[in-house]
Design a protein around this motif. Structure first.
Motif, PDB file in Angstrom:
ATOM      1  N   PHE A 343       0.855  -1.168   0.089  1.00  0.00           N
ATOM      2  CA  PHE A 343       0.056   0.113   0.066  1.00  0.00           C
ATOM      3  C   PHE A 343       0.870   1.059   0.061  1.00  0.00           C
ATOM      4  CE2 PHE A 343      -1.904   3.568   2.089  1.00  0.00           C
ATOM      5  CZ  PHE A 343      -3.137   3.530   1.456  1.00  0.00           C
ATOM      6  N   THR A 344       1.800   1.264   0.854  1.00  0.00           N
ATOM      7  CA  THR A 344       2.656   2.497   0.797  1.00  0.00           C
ATOM      8  C   THR A 344       3.535   2.631  -0.341  1.00  0.00           C
ATOM      9  OG1 THR A 344       4.607   1.218   1.688  1.00  0.00           O
ATOM     10  CG2 THR A 344       3.071   2.197   3.374  1.00  0.00           C
ATOM     11  N   PRO A 382      -3.636   2.434  17.633  1.00  0.00           N
ATOM     12  CA  PRO A 382      -4.881   2.019  17.379  1.00  0.00           C
ATOM     13  C   PRO A 382      -5.461   1.933  16.212  1.00  0.00           C
ATOM     14  CG  PRO A 382      -4.991   4.181  18.603  1.00  0.00           C
ATOM     15  CD  PRO A 382      -3.587   3.660  18.434  1.00  0.00           C
ATOM     16  N   PHE A 383      -5.010   2.605  15.328  1.00  0.00           N
ATOM     17  CA  PHE A 383      -5.535   2.592  13.841  1.00  0.00           C
ATOM     18  C   PHE A 383      -5.273   1.500  12.928  1.00  0.00           C
ATOM     19  CE2 PHE A 383      -4.926   7.248  15.235  1.00  0.00           C
ATOM     20  CZ  PHE A 383      -6.242   7.772  15.069  1.00  0.00           C
ATOM     21  N   LEU A 384      -3.926   1.031  13.178  1.00  0.00           N
ATOM     22  CA  LEU A 384      -3.807  -0.458  12.570  1.00  0.00           C
ATOM     23  C   LEU A 384      -3.535  -1.580  13.449  1.00  0.00           C
ATOM     24  CD1 LEU A 384      -0.607   1.216  10.468  1.00  0.00           C
ATOM     25  CD2 LEU A 384      -3.156   0.721   9.598  1.00  0.00           C
ATOM     26  N   ALA A 385      -4.245  -1.417  14.454  1.00  0.00           N
ATOM     27  CA  ALA A 385      -4.282  -2.777  15.482  1.00  0.00           C
ATOM     28  C   ALA A 385      -5.032  -3.633  14.858  1.00  0.00           C
ATOM     29  CB  ALA A 385      -4.809  -1.959  16.913  1.00  0.00           C
ATOM     30  N   ILE A 386      -6.233  -3.441  14.281  1.00  0.00           N
ATOM     31  CA  ILE A 386      -7.200  -4.669  13.920  1.00  0.00           C
ATOM     32  C   ILE A 386      -6.357  -5.385  12.906  1.00  0.00           C
ATOM     33  CG2 ILE A 386      -9.326  -5.134  12.757  1.00  0.00           C
ATOM     34  CD1 ILE A 386     -10.695  -2.697  14.230  1.00  0.00           C
ATOM     35  N   PRO A 387      -5.889  -4.737  11.710  1.00  0.00           N
ATOM     36  CA  PRO A 387      -5.224  -5.696  10.715  1.00  0.00           C
ATOM     37  C   PRO A 387      -3.941  -6.156  11.135  1.00  0.00           C
ATOM     38  CG  PRO A 387      -4.886  -3.385  10.195  1.00  0.00           C
ATOM     39  CD  PRO A 387      -6.121  -3.339  11.480  1.00  0.00           C
ATOM     40  N   PHE A 388      -3.263  -5.611  12.214  1.00  0.00           N
ATOM     41  CA  PHE A 388      -2.138  -6.283  12.739  1.00  0.00           C
ATOM     42  C   PHE A 388      -2.258  -7.567  13.647  1.00  0.00           C
ATOM     43  CE2 PHE A 388       1.546  -5.903  16.030  1.00  0.00           C
ATOM     44  CZ  PHE A 388       2.614  -6.079  15.258  1.00  0.00           C
ATOM     45  N   PHE A 389      -3.537  -7.373  14.386  1.00  0.00           N
ATOM     46  CA  PHE A 389      -3.834  -8.624  15.053  1.00  0.00           C
ATOM     47  C   PHE A 389      -4.482  -9.372  13.954  1.00  0.00           C
ATOM     48  CE2 PHE A 389      -4.104  -5.624  18.924  1.00  0.00           C
ATOM     49  CZ  PHE A 389      -2.895  -6.030  19.510  1.00  0.00           C
ATOM     50  N   LEU A 390      -5.445  -9.258  13.310  1.00  0.00           N
ATOM     51  CA  LEU A 390      -6.057 -10.020  12.470  1.00  0.00           C
ATOM     52  C   LEU A 390      -5.575 -10.773  11.431  1.00  0.00           C
ATOM     53  CD1 LEU A 390      -9.157 -11.036  11.691  1.00  0.00           C
ATOM     54  CD2 LEU A 390      -9.367  -9.083  10.325  1.00  0.00           C
ATOM     55  N   PHE A 450      -5.554  -2.973   3.338  1.00  0.00           N
ATOM     56  CA  PHE A 450      -5.609  -2.032   2.577  1.00  0.00           C
ATOM     57  C   PHE A 450      -6.608  -1.107   3.056  1.00  0.00           C
ATOM     58  CE2 PHE A 450      -7.338   0.229  -1.071  1.00  0.00           C
ATOM     59  CZ  PHE A 450      -6.176   0.537  -2.079  1.00  0.00           C
ATOM     60  N   PRO A 451      -7.934  -1.520   3.473  1.00  0.00           N
ATOM     61  CA  PRO A 451      -8.911  -0.389   3.856  1.00  0.00           C
ATOM     62  C   PRO A 451      -8.419   0.479   5.167  1.00  0.00           C
ATOM     63  CG  PRO A 451      -9.520  -2.561   4.400  1.00  0.00           C
ATOM     64  CD  PRO A 451      -8.461  -2.641   3.643  1.00  0.00           C
ATOM     65  N   PHE A 452      -7.656  -0.161   6.017  1.00  0.00           N
ATOM     66  CA  PHE A 452      -7.126   0.615   7.280  1.00  0.00           C
ATOM     67  C   PHE A 452      -6.066   1.287   7.026  1.00  0.00           C
ATOM     68  CE2 PHE A 452      -9.283  -3.550   8.746  1.00  0.00           C
ATOM     69  CZ  PHE A 452     -10.035  -3.133   9.703  1.00  0.00           C
ATOM     70  N   ALA A 453      -5.128   0.947   6.208  1.00  0.00           N
ATOM     71  CA  ALA A 453      -4.074   1.795   5.607  1.00  0.00           C
ATOM     72  C   ALA A 453      -4.455   3.022   4.879  1.00  0.00           C
ATOM     73  CB  ALA A 453      -2.960   0.722   4.573  1.00  0.00           C
ATOM     74  N   LYS A 454      -5.542   2.653   4.179  1.00  0.00           N
ATOM     75  CA  LYS A 454      -6.088   3.895   3.481  1.00  0.00           C
ATOM     76  C   LYS A 454      -6.509   4.903   4.237  1.00  0.00           C
ATOM     77  CE  LYS A 454      -9.360   4.877  -0.560  1.00  0.00           C
ATOM     78  NZ  LYS A 454     -10.225   4.249  -1.457  1.00  0.00           N
ATOM     79  N   LYS A 455      -7.358   4.713   5.380  1.00  0.00           N
ATOM     80  CA  LYS A 455      -7.887   5.598   6.025  1.00  0.00           C
ATOM     81  C   LYS A 455      -6.857   6.285   7.103  1.00  0.00           C
ATOM     82  CE  LYS A 455     -12.697   3.610   6.882  1.00  0.00           C
ATOM     83  NZ  LYS A 455     -13.577   3.070   7.956  1.00  0.00           N
TER      84      LYS A 455
END
Length: 482
Positions: A343-344, A382-390, A450-455
Protein backbone atom coordinates in the motif's frame (compact mmCIF):
# COMPACT_ATOMS: atom_id res chain seq x y z
CA UNK A 1 -1.72 11.16 16.96
CA UNK A 2 -3.32 10.83 20.38
CA UNK A 3 -4.69 7.65 21.89
CA UNK A 4 -8.22 7.62 23.23
CA UNK A 5 -8.81 7.43 26.97
CA UNK A 6 -10.05 3.86 26.73
CA UNK A 7 -6.99 2.82 24.74
CA UNK A 8 -4.70 4.48 27.30
CA UNK A 9 -6.51 2.71 30.12
CA UNK A 10 -6.21 -0.63 28.33
CA UNK A 11 -2.52 -0.16 27.59
CA UNK A 12 -1.92 0.87 31.21
CA UNK A 13 -3.69 -2.27 32.40
CA UNK A 14 -1.59 -4.46 30.10
CA UNK A 15 1.67 -2.72 31.00
CA UNK A 16 0.95 -2.77 34.75
CA UNK A 17 -0.79 -6.11 35.21
CA UNK A 18 -0.03 -8.44 32.31
CA UNK A 19 3.44 -7.61 31.03
CA UNK A 20 5.40 -7.69 34.35
CA UNK A 21 4.66 -11.36 35.14
CA UNK A 22 5.12 -12.31 31.48
CA UNK A 23 8.50 -10.57 31.29
CA UNK A 24 9.48 -12.01 34.67
CA UNK A 25 8.78 -15.48 33.28
CA UNK A 26 10.59 -14.82 30.00
CA UNK A 27 13.67 -13.59 31.85
CA UNK A 28 13.92 -16.55 34.23
CA UNK A 29 17.14 -18.56 34.15
CA UNK A 30 15.37 -21.58 32.67
CA UNK A 31 13.72 -19.73 29.80
CA UNK A 32 16.91 -17.82 28.98
CA UNK A 33 18.84 -21.10 28.94
CA UNK A 34 16.28 -22.70 26.59
CA UNK A 35 16.15 -19.63 24.35
CA UNK A 36 19.91 -19.23 23.97
CA UNK A 37 20.83 -22.90 24.32
CA UNK A 38 18.63 -24.13 21.51
CA UNK A 39 20.23 -21.59 19.17
CA UNK A 40 23.25 -23.90 19.00
CA UNK A 41 21.12 -26.41 17.11
CA UNK A 42 20.26 -23.90 14.38
CA UNK A 43 23.28 -24.53 12.07
CA UNK A 44 22.68 -28.29 12.20
CA UNK A 45 18.96 -27.86 11.51
CA UNK A 46 19.57 -25.67 8.45
CA UNK A 47 22.46 -27.74 7.10
CA UNK A 48 20.53 -30.93 7.81
CA UNK A 49 17.57 -29.48 5.92
CA UNK A 50 19.79 -29.10 2.85
CA UNK A 51 20.71 -32.77 3.04
CA UNK A 52 17.03 -33.64 3.51
CA UNK A 53 16.17 -31.74 0.33
CA UNK A 54 18.98 -33.43 -1.59
CA UNK A 55 17.88 -36.90 -0.46
CA UNK A 56 14.23 -36.14 -1.30
CA UNK A 57 14.32 -33.63 -4.17
CA UNK A 58 10.68 -32.63 -4.94
CA UNK A 59 11.10 -33.41 -8.64
CA UNK A 60 10.31 -37.10 -9.28
CA UNK A 61 12.72 -37.62 -12.18
CA UNK A 62 15.63 -36.00 -10.32
CA UNK A 63 14.77 -37.84 -7.09
CA UNK A 64 14.78 -41.17 -8.94
CA UNK A 65 18.17 -40.38 -10.49
CA UNK A 66 19.67 -39.48 -7.11
CA UNK A 67 18.23 -42.65 -5.60
CA UNK A 68 19.57 -44.91 -8.33
CA UNK A 69 23.01 -43.30 -8.18
CA UNK A 70 23.35 -44.23 -4.52
CA UNK A 71 23.89 -40.65 -3.38
CA UNK A 72 20.55 -40.58 -1.55
CA UNK A 73 22.08 -42.88 1.07
CA UNK A 74 25.01 -40.49 1.57
CA UNK A 75 22.69 -37.50 1.92
CA UNK A 76 20.61 -39.50 4.41
CA UNK A 77 23.70 -40.24 6.48
CA UNK A 78 24.51 -36.53 6.63
CA UNK A 79 20.91 -35.72 7.57
CA UNK A 80 20.90 -38.28 10.39
CA UNK A 81 24.16 -36.85 11.77
CA UNK A 82 22.94 -33.24 11.77
CA UNK A 83 19.18 -32.57 11.88
CA UNK A 84 18.66 -36.10 13.15
CA UNK A 85 20.54 -35.31 16.39
CA UNK A 86 18.33 -32.39 17.41
CA UNK A 87 18.01 -33.51 21.05
CA UNK A 88 21.78 -33.82 21.38
CA UNK A 89 22.38 -30.22 20.38
CA UNK A 90 19.57 -29.07 22.68
CA UNK A 91 20.68 -30.90 25.83
CA UNK A 92 24.30 -29.76 25.49
CA UNK A 93 23.39 -26.18 24.56
CA UNK A 94 20.87 -25.65 27.36
CA UNK A 95 23.12 -26.96 30.14
CA UNK A 96 26.05 -25.00 28.70
CA UNK A 97 24.17 -21.69 28.58
CA UNK A 98 22.63 -22.15 32.02
CA UNK A 99 26.03 -22.65 33.68
CA UNK A 100 27.67 -19.97 31.52
CA UNK A 101 25.05 -17.46 32.64
CA UNK A 102 25.87 -18.37 36.25
CA UNK A 103 29.48 -17.39 35.57
CA UNK A 104 31.14 -20.82 35.70
CA UNK A 105 33.14 -22.94 33.26
CA UNK A 106 30.32 -24.19 31.07
CA UNK A 107 31.58 -26.86 28.67
CA UNK A 108 31.98 -29.57 31.36
CA UNK A 109 28.33 -29.01 32.29
CA UNK A 110 27.24 -29.43 28.67
CA UNK A 111 29.20 -32.67 28.38
CA UNK A 112 27.80 -33.89 31.70
CA UNK A 113 24.27 -33.24 30.41
CA UNK A 114 25.06 -35.23 27.28
CA UNK A 115 26.40 -38.15 29.31
CA UNK A 116 23.34 -38.05 31.58
CA UNK A 117 21.01 -37.93 28.57
CA UNK A 118 22.64 -41.08 27.19
CA UNK A 119 22.67 -42.79 30.57
CA UNK A 120 18.94 -42.54 31.29
CA UNK A 121 17.82 -44.19 28.05
CA UNK A 122 17.67 -47.84 27.06
CA UNK A 123 20.52 -48.40 24.66
CA UNK A 124 18.62 -50.74 22.38
CA UNK A 125 16.53 -50.85 19.22
CA UNK A 126 14.00 -53.34 17.93
CA UNK A 127 15.49 -56.21 15.97
CA UNK A 128 15.34 -55.46 12.20
CA UNK A 129 13.62 -58.81 11.67
CA UNK A 130 10.86 -57.90 14.10
CA UNK A 131 10.57 -54.47 12.50
CA UNK A 132 10.15 -56.05 9.08
CA UNK A 133 7.41 -58.31 10.43
CA UNK A 134 5.50 -55.34 11.84
CA UNK A 135 6.36 -52.60 9.35
CA UNK A 136 7.25 -54.40 6.14
CA UNK A 137 7.64 -52.21 3.10
CA UNK A 138 4.67 -54.09 1.65
CA UNK A 139 2.16 -56.52 3.09
CA UNK A 140 3.79 -59.34 1.14
CA UNK A 141 7.20 -58.55 2.63
CA UNK A 142 5.86 -58.59 6.18
CA UNK A 143 4.03 -61.88 5.58
CA UNK A 144 7.08 -63.50 4.00
CA UNK A 145 9.36 -62.51 6.89
CA UNK A 146 6.81 -63.64 9.48
CA UNK A 147 6.33 -67.00 7.73
CA UNK A 148 10.07 -67.62 7.60
CA UNK A 149 10.60 -66.72 11.25
CA UNK A 150 7.66 -68.82 12.44
CA UNK A 151 9.27 -71.94 10.97
CA UNK A 152 12.42 -71.47 13.05
CA UNK A 153 13.01 -73.34 16.33
CA UNK A 154 11.74 -71.41 19.36
CA UNK A 155 15.21 -70.56 20.66
CA UNK A 156 16.34 -69.21 17.29
CA UNK A 157 13.06 -67.35 16.82
CA UNK A 158 13.52 -65.64 20.19
CA UNK A 159 17.11 -64.74 19.30
CA UNK A 160 16.34 -63.15 15.94
CA UNK A 161 13.40 -61.13 17.28
CA UNK A 162 15.04 -59.92 20.53
CA UNK A 163 16.04 -56.24 20.81
CA UNK A 164 19.54 -55.27 19.70
CA UNK A 165 21.38 -53.97 22.78
CA UNK A 166 24.37 -51.69 23.17
CA UNK A 167 23.31 -49.19 20.50
CA UNK A 168 21.81 -45.69 20.56
CA UNK A 169 18.26 -45.36 19.30
CA UNK A 170 18.32 -42.48 16.79
CA UNK A 171 14.63 -41.94 17.43
CA UNK A 172 15.39 -40.48 20.87
CA UNK A 173 18.32 -38.42 19.64
CA UNK A 174 16.03 -36.50 17.30
CA UNK A 175 12.71 -34.74 17.80
CA UNK A 176 11.07 -37.40 19.98
CA UNK A 177 13.65 -36.84 22.70
CA UNK A 178 13.36 -33.06 22.68
CA UNK A 179 11.26 -32.52 25.83
CA UNK A 180 13.41 -34.96 27.79
CA UNK A 181 16.50 -33.14 26.48
CA UNK A 182 15.09 -29.82 27.74
CA UNK A 183 14.40 -31.32 31.17
CA UNK A 184 17.83 -32.93 31.44
CA UNK A 185 19.62 -29.81 30.19
CA UNK A 186 17.86 -27.56 32.70
CA UNK A 187 18.25 -29.93 35.65
CA UNK A 188 21.93 -30.54 34.95
CA UNK A 189 22.57 -26.81 34.47
CA UNK A 190 20.79 -25.95 37.72
CA UNK A 191 22.31 -28.73 39.85
CA UNK A 192 25.82 -28.32 38.42
CA UNK A 193 25.77 -24.57 39.15
CA UNK A 194 24.38 -25.14 42.65
CA UNK A 195 27.14 -27.61 43.54
CA UNK A 196 29.89 -25.34 42.20
CA UNK A 197 28.36 -22.42 44.12
CA UNK A 198 28.41 -24.44 47.36
CA UNK A 199 32.06 -25.35 46.84
CA UNK A 200 31.57 -28.99 45.86
CA UNK A 201 34.76 -29.12 43.85
CA UNK A 202 38.34 -30.33 43.97
CA UNK A 203 40.77 -27.43 44.15
CA UNK A 204 44.31 -28.18 42.99
CA UNK A 205 47.48 -26.17 43.76
CA UNK A 206 48.18 -23.10 41.63
CA UNK A 207 51.10 -24.88 39.98
CA UNK A 208 48.71 -27.24 38.18
CA UNK A 209 47.85 -25.97 34.66
CA UNK A 210 44.48 -24.22 34.55
CA UNK A 211 43.16 -26.52 31.82
CA UNK A 212 43.76 -29.53 34.08
CA UNK A 213 42.49 -27.85 37.25
CA UNK A 214 39.17 -26.94 35.62
CA UNK A 215 38.46 -30.57 34.85
CA UNK A 216 38.99 -31.54 38.48
CA UNK A 217 36.64 -28.72 39.44
CA UNK A 218 33.95 -30.40 37.35
CA UNK A 219 34.60 -33.90 38.69
CA UNK A 220 32.43 -33.88 41.82
CA UNK A 221 29.36 -32.18 40.26
CA UNK A 222 29.60 -34.41 37.20
CA UNK A 223 30.02 -37.51 39.34
CA UNK A 224 27.00 -36.69 41.51
CA UNK A 225 24.83 -35.99 38.47
CA UNK A 226 25.83 -39.22 36.74
CA UNK A 227 25.23 -41.29 39.88
CA UNK A 228 21.75 -39.79 40.21
CA UNK A 229 21.14 -40.42 36.51
CA UNK A 230 22.15 -44.04 36.93
CA UNK A 231 19.62 -44.53 39.76
CA UNK A 232 16.92 -42.86 37.64
CA UNK A 233 17.71 -45.25 34.80
CA UNK A 234 17.64 -48.22 37.17
CA UNK A 235 14.35 -47.16 38.72
CA UNK A 236 12.55 -46.84 35.40
CA UNK A 237 14.07 -50.09 34.14
CA UNK A 238 13.26 -52.17 37.23
CA UNK A 239 9.87 -50.83 38.22
CA UNK A 240 8.37 -49.69 34.88
CA UNK A 241 10.36 -51.67 32.29
CA UNK A 242 10.94 -48.48 30.30
CA UNK A 243 13.27 -45.49 30.40
CA UNK A 244 12.95 -41.81 31.27
CA UNK A 245 12.83 -40.66 27.64
CA UNK A 246 9.98 -42.98 26.69
CA UNK A 247 8.07 -42.00 29.84
CA UNK A 248 8.47 -38.26 29.20
CA UNK A 249 7.50 -38.69 25.56
CA UNK A 250 4.26 -40.43 26.41
CA UNK A 251 3.40 -38.30 29.44
CA UNK A 252 4.39 -34.82 28.21
CA UNK A 253 5.61 -34.58 24.64
CA UNK A 254 2.74 -36.32 22.87
CA UNK A 255 0.03 -34.24 24.65
CA UNK A 256 2.00 -31.00 24.15
CA UNK A 257 2.57 -31.71 20.48
CA UNK A 258 -1.13 -32.47 20.11
CA UNK A 259 -2.08 -29.18 21.79
CA UNK A 260 0.31 -27.10 19.69
CA UNK A 261 -0.63 -29.00 16.54
CA UNK A 262 -4.25 -27.85 16.56
CA UNK A 263 -6.31 -25.05 15.07
CA UNK A 264 -6.59 -23.43 18.49
CA UNK A 265 -2.84 -23.67 18.95
CA UNK A 266 -2.22 -22.03 15.57
CA UNK A 267 -4.64 -19.19 16.38
CA UNK A 268 -3.17 -18.55 19.82
CA UNK A 269 0.38 -18.44 18.43
CA UNK A 270 -0.65 -16.13 15.58
CA UNK A 271 -2.45 -13.74 17.91
CA UNK A 272 0.21 -13.76 20.65
CA UNK A 273 3.02 -12.54 18.39
CA UNK A 274 1.15 -9.39 17.37
CA UNK A 275 -0.27 -8.89 20.87
CA UNK A 276 3.15 -8.61 22.48
CA UNK A 277 4.57 -6.50 19.66
CA UNK A 278 1.66 -4.07 19.89
CA UNK A 279 2.83 -3.11 23.36
CA UNK A 280 6.46 -2.81 22.31
CA UNK A 281 7.63 -6.21 23.55
CA UNK A 282 9.44 -8.55 21.14
CA UNK A 283 6.56 -10.92 20.39
CA UNK A 284 8.59 -13.07 18.02
CA UNK A 285 11.23 -13.72 20.66
CA UNK A 286 8.77 -14.50 23.46
CA UNK A 287 6.39 -16.67 21.45
CA UNK A 288 9.19 -18.31 19.48
CA UNK A 289 10.97 -19.38 22.67
CA UNK A 290 7.89 -20.86 24.34
CA UNK A 291 6.15 -22.32 21.28
CA UNK A 292 9.41 -23.56 19.78
CA UNK A 293 9.74 -26.14 22.56
CA UNK A 294 6.65 -27.88 21.14
CA UNK A 295 6.94 -26.94 17.48
CA UNK A 296 10.51 -28.09 16.87
CA UNK A 297 9.64 -31.74 17.68
CA UNK A 298 6.75 -31.40 15.21
CA UNK A 299 9.22 -30.23 12.57
CA UNK A 300 11.59 -33.10 13.35
CA UNK A 301 8.75 -35.63 13.13
CA UNK A 302 7.71 -34.31 9.72
CA UNK A 303 11.31 -34.36 8.55
CA UNK A 304 11.60 -38.02 9.55
CA UNK A 305 8.39 -38.89 7.69
CA UNK A 306 9.55 -36.95 4.63
CA UNK A 307 12.90 -38.69 4.74
CA UNK A 308 11.10 -42.04 4.83
CA UNK A 309 8.75 -41.05 1.98
CA UNK A 310 5.69 -41.26 4.26
CA UNK A 311 4.79 -37.59 4.73
CA UNK A 312 0.99 -37.64 5.03
CA UNK A 313 -1.44 -36.67 7.76
CA UNK A 314 -2.61 -40.28 7.84
CA UNK A 315 0.92 -41.34 8.83
CA UNK A 316 1.03 -38.81 11.66
CA UNK A 317 2.44 -35.71 9.97
CA UNK A 318 1.91 -32.49 11.92
CA UNK A 319 0.24 -29.37 10.54
CA UNK A 320 1.62 -26.75 12.94
CA UNK A 321 5.41 -26.91 12.99
CA UNK A 322 8.23 -24.45 13.60
CA UNK A 323 8.14 -23.63 9.87
CA UNK A 324 4.40 -22.94 10.10
CA UNK A 325 5.39 -20.33 12.68
CA UNK A 326 8.42 -18.90 10.87
CA UNK A 327 7.19 -19.01 7.28
CA UNK A 328 3.50 -18.20 7.67
CA UNK A 329 2.66 -16.54 10.98
CA UNK A 330 5.78 -14.36 10.72
CA UNK A 331 5.94 -14.13 6.93
CA UNK A 332 7.46 -10.74 5.91
CA UNK A 333 7.67 -9.91 9.63
CA UNK A 334 5.42 -10.04 12.67
CA UNK A 335 1.88 -9.15 11.70
CA UNK A 336 2.54 -10.24 8.08
CA UNK A 337 2.85 -6.60 7.06
CA UNK A 338 3.63 -7.08 3.35
CA UNK A 339 0.16 -5.75 2.51
CA UNK A 340 1.03 -2.55 4.31
CA UNK A 341 4.30 -2.32 2.39
CA UNK A 342 2.52 -2.68 -0.95
CA UNK A 343 0.00 0.00 0.00
CA UNK A 344 2.72 2.47 0.95
CA UNK A 345 4.58 1.89 -2.32
CA UNK A 346 1.67 2.10 -4.76
CA UNK A 347 -1.29 3.83 -3.13
CA UNK A 348 -0.09 6.05 -0.29
CA UNK A 349 -0.41 9.83 -0.50
CA UNK A 350 1.21 10.87 2.75
CA UNK A 351 4.94 11.54 2.80
CA UNK A 352 5.35 9.51 6.00
CA UNK A 353 3.84 6.39 4.45
CA UNK A 354 5.76 6.74 1.20
CA UNK A 355 9.10 7.29 2.92
CA UNK A 356 8.73 4.40 5.35
CA UNK A 357 7.49 2.11 2.58
CA UNK A 358 10.71 2.66 0.61
CA UNK A 359 12.76 1.98 3.75
CA UNK A 360 10.81 -1.16 4.65
CA UNK A 361 10.66 -2.79 1.18
CA UNK A 362 14.01 -4.60 1.24
CA UNK A 363 13.82 -5.70 4.91
CA UNK A 364 10.28 -7.01 4.29
CA UNK A 365 11.56 -9.27 1.52
CA UNK A 366 13.72 -10.93 4.17
CA UNK A 367 10.94 -11.03 6.80
CA UNK A 368 12.14 -8.06 8.85
CA UNK A 369 9.69 -5.28 9.65
CA UNK A 370 11.12 -3.28 12.56
CA UNK A 371 11.05 -0.07 10.45
CA UNK A 372 7.26 -0.40 10.38
CA UNK A 373 6.89 -1.61 13.95
CA UNK A 374 8.71 1.39 15.42
CA UNK A 375 8.81 3.91 12.55
CA UNK A 376 5.23 3.98 11.33
CA UNK A 377 4.59 2.94 14.10
CA UNK A 378 2.57 -0.23 14.54
CA UNK A 379 3.47 -0.37 18.21
CA UNK A 380 0.65 1.20 20.26
CA UNK A 381 -1.11 2.42 17.09
CA UNK A 382 -4.88 1.86 17.47
CA UNK A 383 -5.54 2.80 13.83
CA UNK A 384 -3.70 -0.26 12.55
CA UNK A 385 -4.25 -2.59 15.50
CA UNK A 386 -7.12 -4.54 13.91
CA UNK A 387 -5.25 -5.66 10.75
CA UNK A 388 -2.06 -6.17 12.78
CA UNK A 389 -3.88 -8.65 15.05
CA UNK A 390 -6.23 -10.06 12.43
CA UNK A 391 -3.85 -10.88 9.56
CA UNK A 392 -1.72 -13.54 11.33
CA UNK A 393 -4.85 -15.13 12.78
CA UNK A 394 -6.56 -15.34 9.38
CA UNK A 395 -3.38 -16.72 7.79
CA UNK A 396 -2.98 -19.27 10.61
CA UNK A 397 -6.57 -20.46 10.22
CA UNK A 398 -6.48 -20.61 6.43
CA UNK A 399 -3.06 -22.30 6.30
CA UNK A 400 -4.15 -24.87 8.85
CA UNK A 401 -7.30 -25.49 6.81
CA UNK A 402 -5.62 -25.98 3.43
CA UNK A 403 -3.19 -28.48 4.95
CA UNK A 404 -5.84 -30.30 7.00
CA UNK A 405 -8.10 -30.67 3.95
CA UNK A 406 -5.28 -31.92 1.72
CA UNK A 407 -5.27 -28.94 -0.64
CA UNK A 408 -1.64 -28.37 0.30
CA UNK A 409 0.64 -31.15 1.64
CA UNK A 410 2.06 -31.03 5.18
CA UNK A 411 5.27 -29.12 5.72
CA UNK A 412 8.18 -31.41 4.92
CA UNK A 413 10.38 -30.61 7.92
CA UNK A 414 12.93 -28.58 5.95
CA UNK A 415 13.98 -25.63 8.10
CA UNK A 416 14.33 -22.73 5.71
CA UNK A 417 16.14 -19.85 7.50
CA UNK A 418 13.56 -17.35 8.74
CA UNK A 419 15.06 -14.66 6.50
CA UNK A 420 14.36 -16.68 3.32
CA UNK A 421 12.04 -14.60 1.09
CA UNK A 422 8.41 -15.60 0.72
CA UNK A 423 7.54 -18.06 -2.07
CA UNK A 424 11.16 -19.25 -2.15
CA UNK A 425 10.82 -20.48 1.43
CA UNK A 426 7.46 -21.99 0.53
CA UNK A 427 9.04 -24.11 -2.17
CA UNK A 428 11.73 -25.36 0.20
CA UNK A 429 9.35 -26.26 3.03
CA UNK A 430 6.57 -27.81 0.97
CA UNK A 431 7.10 -27.73 -2.79
CA UNK A 432 5.33 -25.67 -5.44
CA UNK A 433 1.91 -25.94 -3.79
CA UNK A 434 3.24 -24.42 -0.59
CA UNK A 435 4.98 -21.68 -2.58
CA UNK A 436 1.69 -20.90 -4.32
CA UNK A 437 -0.10 -20.81 -0.98
CA UNK A 438 2.48 -18.37 0.40
CA UNK A 439 1.67 -16.10 -2.54
CA UNK A 440 -1.98 -16.37 -1.51
CA UNK A 441 -1.12 -15.33 2.05
CA UNK A 442 0.56 -12.20 0.68
CA UNK A 443 -2.68 -11.39 -1.11
CA UNK A 444 -4.61 -12.00 2.12
CA UNK A 445 -2.33 -9.58 3.95
CA UNK A 446 -2.86 -6.93 1.27
CA UNK A 447 -6.64 -7.33 1.34
CA UNK A 448 -6.83 -7.00 5.12
CA UNK A 449 -4.44 -4.08 5.53
CA UNK A 450 -5.67 -2.03 2.54
CA UNK A 451 -8.84 -0.38 3.93
CA UNK A 452 -7.26 0.41 7.30
CA UNK A 453 -4.07 1.72 5.70
CA UNK A 454 -6.10 3.87 3.32
CA UNK A 455 -7.93 5.59 6.18
CA UNK A 456 -4.76 6.05 8.21
CA UNK A 457 -2.90 7.40 5.19
CA UNK A 458 -5.72 9.88 4.49
CA UNK A 459 -5.48 11.12 8.07
CA UNK A 460 -1.68 11.49 7.83
CA UNK A 461 -1.99 13.24 4.46
CA UNK A 462 -4.54 15.66 5.90
CA UNK A 463 -2.24 16.41 8.83
CA UNK A 464 0.72 16.96 6.48
CA UNK A 465 -1.33 19.28 4.24
CA UNK A 466 -2.51 21.23 7.28
CA UNK A 467 1.05 21.53 8.53
CA UNK A 468 2.27 22.74 5.13
CA UNK A 469 -0.57 25.26 4.97
CA UNK A 470 0.27 26.50 8.44
CA UNK A 471 3.95 26.83 7.55
CA UNK A 472 3.07 28.64 4.35
CA UNK A 473 0.79 31.01 6.23
CA UNK A 474 3.48 31.66 8.79
CA UNK A 475 5.96 32.33 5.98
CA UNK A 476 3.61 34.78 4.30
CA UNK A 477 3.00 36.57 7.58
CA UNK A 478 6.73 36.88 8.13
CA UNK A 479 7.22 38.20 4.59
CA UNK A 480 4.54 40.84 5.09
CA UNK A 481 6.27 42.06 8.23
CA UNK A 482 9.47 42.51 6.24
Amino acid sequence: MENSGSNSAFSKFVNDKIMPPVMKFVNTKAVKAMQDGMIYSLPFIIIGSIFLILSNIPIPAVAAAVQSSGWAAFFSQAYNASFGLLSIWAVVGIAYVYVRNEGYEALPAGLTALSSFFLIQLMQIDNPVKTAMVNGTTGATAKAVAASVNHLPAAVKTLVTSPVNGVFNLTWLGGQGMIAALIVGLLVGWSYSAMIRKGWKITLPEQVPASVAKQFTAMIPAGVILFVSMFIYAGFKIFMNTDFLQWVYELLELPMQGLSDSLLGAVVIGFAVSFFWFFGVHGGLIVGTIAGVFLMPNTAANAALSHAGRLTLANGAHIVTNEFYNNFINLTGSGITIGLVLFTLFFAKSKQFKTLGKIELVPAIFNINEPFLFGLPLVMNPFLAIPFFLTPVVVAISTYTVIATGIVPPLNGVAAPWTTPAIISGFFIGGWKMALWQACTLAISTAIYFPFAKKYDAMLYKQEEAKLAAEAAAGNAEAEKI
